[in-house]
Design a protein around this motif. Structure first.
Motif, PDB file in Angstrom:
ATOM      1  N   LYS A   1     -82.273  63.628 106.445  1.00 52.76           N
ATOM      2  CA  LYS A   1     -82.208  62.572 105.437  1.00 52.76           C
ATOM      3  C   LYS A   1     -82.014  61.207 106.089  1.00 52.76           C
ATOM      4  N   VAL A   2     -81.128  61.127 107.077  1.00 53.47           N
ATOM      5  CA  VAL A   2     -80.905  59.862 107.780  1.00 53.47           C
ATOM      6  C   VAL A   2     -82.197  59.390 108.443  1.00 53.47           C
ATOM      7  N   TYR A   3     -82.883  60.315 109.088  1.00 51.06           N
ATOM      8  CA  TYR A   3     -84.122  59.998 109.792  1.00 51.06           C
ATOM      9  C   TYR A   3     -85.183  59.482 108.811  1.00 51.06           C
ATOM     10  N   GLU A   4     -85.379  60.183 107.728  1.00 50.04           N
ATOM     11  CA  GLU A   4     -86.405  59.796 106.754  1.00 50.04           C
ATOM     12  C   GLU A   4     -86.020  58.526 106.008  1.00 50.04           C
ATOM     13  N   ASP A   5     -84.736  58.369 105.685  1.00 47.64           N
ATOM     14  CA  ASP A   5     -84.280  57.150 105.013  1.00 47.64           C
ATOM     15  C   ASP A   5     -84.468  55.935 105.910  1.00 47.64           C
ATOM     16  N   HIS A   6     -84.259  56.119 107.220  1.00 47.30           N
ATOM     17  CA  HIS A   6     -84.431  55.008 108.159  1.00 47.30           C
ATOM     18  C   HIS A   6     -85.882  54.550 108.173  1.00 47.30           C
ATOM     19  N   ILE A   7     -86.801  55.496 108.228  1.00 53.65           N
ATOM     20  CA  ILE A   7     -88.223  55.152 108.227  1.00 53.65           C
ATOM     21  C   ILE A   7     -88.586  54.393 106.953  1.00 53.65           C
ATOM     22  N   ALA A   8     -88.108  54.886 105.810  1.00 51.60           N
ATOM     23  CA  ALA A   8     -88.399  54.227 104.537  1.00 51.60           C
ATOM     24  C   ALA A   8     -87.801  52.823 104.491  1.00 51.60           C
ATOM     25  N   GLU A   9     -86.601  52.666 105.036  1.00 53.75           N
ATOM     26  CA  GLU A   9     -85.943  51.360 105.026  1.00 53.75           C
ATOM     27  C   GLU A   9     -86.698  50.365 105.884  1.00 53.75           C
ATOM     28  N   VAL A  10     -87.133  50.784 107.082  1.00 52.22           N
ATOM     29  CA  VAL A  10     -87.879  49.882 107.951  1.00 52.22           C
ATOM     30  C   VAL A  10     -89.142  49.394 107.246  1.00 52.22           C
ATOM     31  N   LYS A  11     -89.846  50.308 106.588  1.00 52.84           N
ATOM     32  CA  LYS A  11     -91.070  49.931 105.872  1.00 52.84           C
ATOM     33  C   LYS A  11     -90.775  48.956 104.736  1.00 52.84           C
ATOM     34  N   ARG A  12     -89.610  49.086 104.140  1.00 47.13           N
ATOM     35  CA  ARG A  12     -89.229  48.213 103.035  1.00 47.13           C
ATOM     36  C   ARG A  12     -88.774  46.837 103.527  1.00 47.13           C
ATOM     37  N   VAL A  13     -88.082  46.809 104.660  1.00 44.15           N
ATOM     38  CA  VAL A  13     -87.450  45.576 105.134  1.00 44.15           C
ATOM     39  C   VAL A  13     -88.424  44.668 105.884  1.00 44.15           C
ATOM     40  N   VAL A  14     -89.261  45.250 106.725  1.00 42.20           N
ATOM     41  CA  VAL A  14     -90.120  44.432 107.601  1.00 42.20           C
ATOM     42  C   VAL A  14     -91.310  43.898 106.806  1.00 42.20           C
ATOM     43  N   PRO A  15     -91.580  42.598 106.877  1.00 50.51           N
ATOM     44  CA  PRO A  15     -92.710  42.017 106.131  1.00 50.51           C
ATOM     45  C   PRO A  15     -94.048  42.639 106.523  1.00 50.51           C
ATOM     46  N   GLN A  16     -94.949  42.699 105.571  1.00 48.01           N
ATOM     47  CA  GLN A  16     -96.286  43.222 105.845  1.00 48.01           C
ATOM     48  C   GLN A  16     -96.955  42.393 106.930  1.00 48.01           C
ATOM     49  N   GLY A  17     -97.680  43.050 107.792  1.00 47.10           N
ATOM     50  CA  GLY A  17     -98.354  42.365 108.885  1.00 47.10           C
ATOM     51  C   GLY A  17     -97.525  42.292 110.147  1.00 47.10           C
ATOM     52  N   GLN A  18     -96.210  42.511 110.014  1.00 47.56           N
ATOM     53  CA  GLN A  18     -95.330  42.484 111.190  1.00 47.56           C
ATOM     54  C   GLN A  18     -94.937  43.880 111.657  1.00 47.56           C
ATOM     55  N   LEU A  19     -95.379  44.913 110.931  1.00 50.33           N
ATOM     56  CA  LEU A  19     -94.927  46.275 111.235  1.00 50.33           C
ATOM     57  C   LEU A  19     -96.096  47.167 111.632  1.00 50.33           C
TER      58      LEU A  19
END
Length: 263
Positions: A165-183
């Motif tokens: 859960k921690v691993y998958e939540d981290h991936i989801a959070e990064v996708k949510r936090v980092v602006p499009q085009g920068q990730l």
């Protein structure tokens, strides 16, 4: 606060997702890349990350100079645990989220960096050797436990489903936090193509993408840490026995002196 270093590339992926291969690849592309291998046992790095943790917990600005000076990219732990703070300090940075199949990742972590952490956690440094081993054992252990095992995984890494859960939540959070085009979500199996396209770098010619499999080295390090623990246990026993012997001898001498005075 010292002038803050400029980080151009941030690795948001957890350790053992190909971060050392990515580190090597970024260096080949002209970056100077920070990774956990640049931290462990280096007093200035360890103390710098301990301070960064304290500052974040207290809501204070983080001074990145002690840990990032001289670097233009930052991947692996402890950076991955601070990717949001590093991005806030470097808003134009590009972020690479290295990913790996969870089950393969979990087994890799369990048999490498977690095994070292477990071995290091069992080390008991005798009080009279604490200064000698403060940075290499005690502070390094406090830094890694505080940021990764007690922090990110809340002391529950051995609970595989919690870790998932921690691993998958981290991936989801990064996708949510980092602006499009920068990730860039990236598997090192994809090779140079997507990485170089994302960074605007030419693909190295006649150079395979780095495939750094350091499992054997980690296993050697686990045994080395266990050996250090056994050595310190022996030194502690010998030291305490010596101190006890001196104390007994001193008490005996004092008793003899008292008896002589009374006679």
């Amino acid at each position: 606060m010292a002038q803050q270093p400029r980080i151009e590339v941030i690795g948001a992926g957890f350790g053992r997702t190909g971060t050392l291969s990515l580190c090597t690849a970024l260096d080949k592309l002209g970056y100077k890349t920070h990774h956990m291998v640049r931290v462990t046992g280096i007093p200035e790095q360890v103390s710098g990350w301990l301070q960064a943790s304290r500052d974040r917990d207290a809501g204070r600005p983080i001074d990145w100079a002690p840990v990032h000076t001289g670097y233009t990219a930052a991947v692996d732990w402890p950076n991955a645990a601070f990717y949001k703070e590093i991005l806030a300090a470097n808003p134009g940075a590009k972020v690479i989220l290295t990913v790996r199949d969870f089950d393969a990742w979990y087994e890799s972590v369990l048999n490498t960096i977690y095994a070292i952490a477990a071995a290091r956690a069992k080390i008991r440094v005798p009080w009279f050797l604490r200064r000698k081993y403060q940075s290499s054992v005690l502070d390094t252990r406090a830094m890694q436990e505080g940021i990764i095992w007690h922090g990110t995984f809340e002391s529950r890494f051995e609970d595989k489903e919690f870790a998932r859960k921690v691993y998958e939540d981290h991936i989801a959070e990064v996708k949510r936090v980092v602006p499009q085009g920068q990730l860039l979500e990236f598997s090192v199996k994809e090779g140079w193509g997507p990485l170089c396209a994302f960074l605007g770098k030419p693909v190295p010619q006649d150079e395979p993408f780095p495939n750094v499999n350091d499992t054997a080295e980690f296993q050697w390090r686990v045994e080395k840490v266990k050996g250090l623990g056994e050595k310190l246990d022996r030194q502690g026993l010998a030291g305490n026995a010596g101190i006890a012997a001196v104390a007994v001898a001193g008490a005996a001498a004092a008793l003899v002196g008292l008896l002589r005075r009374r006679s």
